[in-house]
Design a protein around this motif. Structure first.
Motif, PDB file in Angstrom:
ATOM      1  N   SER C  60       0.839  -1.191   0.000  1.00 38.12           N
ATOM      2  CA  SER C  60       0.000   0.000   0.000  1.00 38.12           C
ATOM      3  C   SER C  60       0.872   1.238   0.000  1.00 38.12           C
ATOM      4  N   THR C  65      -6.749   4.472   2.428  1.00 36.63           N
ATOM      5  CA  THR C  65      -6.705   3.140   1.830  1.00 36.63           C
ATOM      6  C   THR C  65      -5.343   2.500   2.052  1.00 36.63           C
ATOM      7  N   GLY C  66      -4.310   3.323   2.122  1.00 38.71           N
ATOM      8  CA  GLY C  66      -2.954   2.823   2.336  1.00 38.71           C
ATOM      9  C   GLY C  66      -2.804   2.057   3.637  1.00 38.71           C
ATOM     10  N   ALA C  69      -2.902  -2.465   4.100  1.00 35.29           N
ATOM     11  CA  ALA C  69      -1.834  -3.464   4.238  1.00 35.29           C
ATOM     12  C   ALA C  69      -1.600  -3.819   5.706  1.00 35.29           C
ATOM     13  N   SER C  76       3.003  -7.840   4.365  1.00 40.05           N
ATOM     14  CA  SER C  76       2.351  -6.616   3.909  1.00 40.05           C
ATOM     15  C   SER C  76       3.278  -5.424   4.098  1.00 40.05           C
ATOM     16  N   HIS C  78       3.613  -1.179   3.900  1.00 37.29           N
ATOM     17  CA  HIS C  78       2.994   0.144   3.892  1.00 37.29           C
ATOM     18  C   HIS C  78       4.118   1.107   3.530  1.00 37.29           C
ATOM     19  N   ALA C  84       3.779   2.745  -4.020  1.00 37.40           N
ATOM     20  CA  ALA C  84       3.451   1.326  -3.844  1.00 37.40           C
ATOM     21  C   ALA C  84       3.795   0.522  -5.101  1.00 37.40           C
ATOM     22  N   PHE C 103      -2.837  -2.282  -3.023  1.00 37.39           N
ATOM     23  CA  PHE C 103      -4.146  -1.838  -2.541  1.00 37.39           C
ATOM     24  C   PHE C 103      -3.967  -0.413  -2.043  1.00 37.39           C
ATOM     25  N   SER C 104      -4.483   0.552  -2.798  1.00 34.47           N
ATOM     26  CA  SER C 104      -4.248   1.931  -2.368  1.00 34.47           C
ATOM     27  C   SER C 104      -5.353   2.841  -2.879  1.00 34.47           C
ATOM     28  N   ASP C 108      -3.216   8.525  -3.897  1.00 35.69           N
ATOM     29  CA  ASP C 108      -1.911   7.871  -3.844  1.00 35.69           C
ATOM     30  C   ASP C 108      -1.510   7.323  -5.210  1.00 35.69           C
ATOM     31  N   CYS C 131      -7.740   0.045  -6.723  1.00 32.46           N
ATOM     32  CA  CYS C 131      -7.789   1.456  -6.321  1.00 32.46           C
ATOM     33  C   CYS C 131      -9.150   1.757  -5.717  1.00 32.46           C
TER      34      CYS C 131
END
Lengths: 381, 89, 279
Positions: C60, C65-66, C69, C76, C78, C84, C103-104, C108, C131
């Motif tokens: 992330s 959303t970041g 992770a 994971s 971050h 990312a 996953f972000s 970002d 996203c």
């Protein structure tokens, strides 16, 4: 397919020697971006890495290059990038991430004249303090210097070894002159090259703490896919790697990151001493300026002046104990560097008024000549 | 269930009955499970959890067919459904 | 009686608990925030796709959303803001066995990280990029982003956003992504199925998921989270394989959802091995 380590005598540039050193150290991932005068390192790696089963990738910018080598390091390989001033500025963000997440990697900065775009094809030594403090927050960093193609080879290996041993980014500070100069480089057999790999965790995977330090203050480091279910974050974190937004967690994390370098200063800091025993005036220098200084010292000795020379192989942490000890015997120090006084300030700090401190330096674009140094020695003698 | 005409296979078709489980301390009371339950099983309760959020509760528990929609729309991992009984139509 | 309820409550295990760091739950996301739902859909898809979870990691960037992770009970990362994808590129290229999920958020991935996104897609690095698009910078309190709809109010566009937002699937398609889809957090079953597909496909897969930010976007634009979800229900239309240029983010016209791109360009690693390695 080539062997990972080229052996024998070669007439190559400092940049190529750096790339060969990386390969000898076991580097198998290079994420880069072209920039004068460091491009040749990337070019050499792009040719060699696929031949030994490694991976080279040219990223979209230096920010991405730096991020990619951190990802690669967590995938379990030794990774590096190379750049010069403008790219080094862009890498600072993720150098901070590397420090915070204790990610081993090597960043080579072949310095050119700055600020900004400056003198792309002409050397300087203006990024010494940027290497020390360029990313935000308080941290410790390891930075090395090289003053010949041979040292570009050996110091790159040392950079990898220190990065792996202490789980930290290590910066190699070269300069345009060293990077582009062709010299004889002797590469030993692979079996004679000492390489170090990061400590790996043993035992129970459940509840493993990726930031719990071992004996020398360094935590064993698993790789992604090893089954340890690690969480790695640039936020202030505890030993589990979980973000913790408290004053205590901040103190604990930063103190540990700082101390794992500070407490191992004796192991990290390397210098070379030339005629220091009876020296009244001591030259302090590194990189291309170290060659100037050695020549100036020899000329001064030929004239009967008691001049010594301290060559810095490790820039950060600074060899302050060494300089402090010398300050009790010598009358004056002259720092020789291609800037208006960066390591000079460190020498002054370490000498702490016990001797005179002078600087022979300029803004960059050419080397300092031995005559310029000799002239200053004569003025002081 | 009412039919206009009796389908020929009502005696073979089985209908799952679900039971809604709520992890009270995780709920933040967004109401998504209540609004989007296709069988209108859930409603806001008058009570609230430690953080002061009103929780959902199964107002019409018999209507639950274990479709898991509350479970997948919940942003909090706070609700899920599990098989209760399987009955014939 | 109360004690009995407490005891039984603490024993409840959610079906996804083995994949989340339950000691960090409840998470930081606000009531009504859609990120948790998208994250949960991602976890479901990770299970149903039957990929090797020990070899799966999530990367992330920075923002609301970041933080995802940090809740995943697998490897994971971050990372820094916008970075990312290049971090994930290094992970994947250095160990091709890994399944890499990025996953972000929209800010970002597409403002500060926009350049990395297009290059990741161009290289077709084998990864799944999810996203969560909430139209705004949530973590910093609701500033305009590269995806904020025209005229929407934010703290840095107090009278409305003068600029047009990105059409993200068009950008992903033009940059070379192998797989492109868009859903909202209300279309969870379709979303989960698409994430599952993306995880098992080769190359760069991109899934945009609309999700409400009631605290910052909703409050400024007079839209509570249930209203936003009703909008997702009433103002969207599913049209697979539509020309990506028709996918503008315009709620007046209606938002098109679906799978838009599904192609088999060779991946970054395949190209590198074929071109650069001597057989």
């Amino acid at each position: 397919m080539r062997l990972a380590v080229l052996t024998g005598e070669h007439y190559i540039t400092g940049d190529e020697a750096c790339a060969e050193g990386a390969l000898a150290a076991g580097c198998t991932f290079f994420g880069g971006y072209p920039i004068t005068p460091a491009t040749e390192i990337a070019e050499h790696m792009s040719k060699c890495l696929p031949e030994i089963g490694g991976t080279f990738i040219q990223m979209e910018d230096e920010i991405a290059a730096m991020a990619s080598i951190l990802g690669a390091s967590w995938a379990g390989v030794k990774s590096m990038t190379s750049t010069s001033g403008p790219g080094f500025s862009l890498m600072m963000e993720n150098i901070g991430l590397a420090v915070c997440t204790e990610t081993p990697c090597v960043v080579v900065n072949v310095q050119r004249g700055g600020p900004s775009t400056g003198l792309p094809t002409m050397g300087a030594q203006g990024d010494m303090m940027q290497a020390r403090w360029g990313s935000h927050g308080h941290y410790e960093i390891i930075a090395l210097a090289a003053s010949s193609a041979q040292e570009m080879f050996s110091q790159t290996i040392t950079a990898f070894n220190l990065a792996e041993k202490y789980r930290t980014p290590v910066i190699l500070l070269a300069d345009e002159v060293i990077g582009h100069m062709s010299e004889k480089v002797i590469i030993p057999e692979a079996s004679e090259i000492k390489t170090v790999s990061r400590p790996k965790p043993q035992g129970e995977k459940e509840g493993f703490r990726p930031f719990q330090p071992g004996e020398n203050g360094v935590a064993p480091m698993p790789s992604a896919g090893d089954g340890y279910k690690i969480h790695v974050t640039g936020l202030t974190h505890d030993e589990r790697g979980y973000p913790v937004m408290t004053v205590e967690a901040q103190a604990q994390m930063v103190e540990r990151i700082v101390k794992k370098i500070q407490n191992n200063r004796d192991d990290i800091i390397k210098t070379e001493s030339y005629s220091l025993d009876d020296a009244e005036i001591i030259l302090v220098s590194y990189g291309i300026s170290a060659r100037t200084s050695l020549a100036a010292m020899n000329q001064a000795r030929a004239l009967g002046m008691k001049v010594g020379f301290l060559k810095l192989l490790t820039i950060w942490p600074f060899a302050e104990e060494k300089v402090r000890a010398l300050a009790t015997k010598a009358r004056a120090f002259i720092t020789v560097e291609i800037n208006y006084g960066q390591i000079h300030l460190e020498v002054m700090r370490s000498v702490a008024g016990k001797a005179e401190c002078h600087l022979v330096g300029h803004a960059g674009g050419t080397v300092i000549t031995p005559e310029q140094v000799l002239e200053r020695i004569k003025e002081l003698y | 269930m009412k039919f206009l005409g009796e389908p020929y296979d009502t005696d073979v078709i089985k209908v799952a009955k679900g039971k809604v489980v709520i992890i009270e301390e995780r709920c933040k009371g967004c109401g998504y499970c209540i609004e989007f339950c296709p069988r209108s099983v859930l409603a806001f309760s008058k009570g609230f959890n430690k953080k002061g959020y009103h929780l959902p509760f199964a107002q019409k528990p018999d209507e639950c067919v274990n479709c898991h929609y509350c479970e997948i729309i919940c942003p909090e991992f706070a609700i899920f459904s599990e098989v209760h009984t399987i009955t014939k139509l | 009686m109360a004690a009995d309820i407490q005891a039984s409550q603490s024993e409840i295990v959610h079906p996804l608990d083995h994949l989340i760091r339950t000691d960090r739950i409840p998470h930081i996301w606000c009531p009504g925030c859609g990120i948790g739902t998208v994250f949960s859909a991602c976890l479901k898809a990770m299970i149903s796709s039957r990929i090797d979870l020990e070899k799966t990691c999530m990367v992330s960037g920075i923002g609301c959303t970041g933080r995802a992770a940090g809740y995943l009970n697998l490897d994971s990362f971050h990372t820094t803001h916008g970075r990312a994808i290049p971090f994930a590129t290094g992970l994947k290229l250095a160990n091709p066995e890994l399944n890499v999920i990025v996953f972000s958020g929209d800010g970002d991935l597409f403002a500060i990280g926009g350049n990395h996104f297009i290059h990741g897609a161009r290289r077709n690095v084998d990864m799944t990029v999810i996203c969560v698009n909430n139209f705004i910078y949530g973590m910093t309190g609701g500033q305009v982003g590269a995806t904020t709809p025209v005229k929407a109010k934010t703290t840095t566009t107090p009278v409305g956003n003068p600029d047009a937002p990105f059409n993200l699937p068009l950008l992903a398609w033009a940059s070379g992504a192998n797989y492109v889809a868009r859903w909202t957090m209300l279309h969870i079953r379709k979303l989960t199925a698409c994430i599952e597909k993306a995880l098992t496909r080769k190359g760069f897969s991109f899934i945009e998921v609309l999700a409400p930010c009631p605290t910052n976007y909703g409050r400024k634009n007079k839209e509570n989270s249930l209203e936003t979800l009703r909008l997702y229900r009433d103002k969207t239309i599913i049209k697979n394989n539509v020309d990506p240029s028709e996918l503008d983010m315009d709620f007046e016209k209606g938002i098109i959802l679906g799978e838009f791109v599904s192609r088999e360009r060779p991946t970054c690693i395949e190209n590198y091995d074929r071109t650069c390695r001597i057989p």
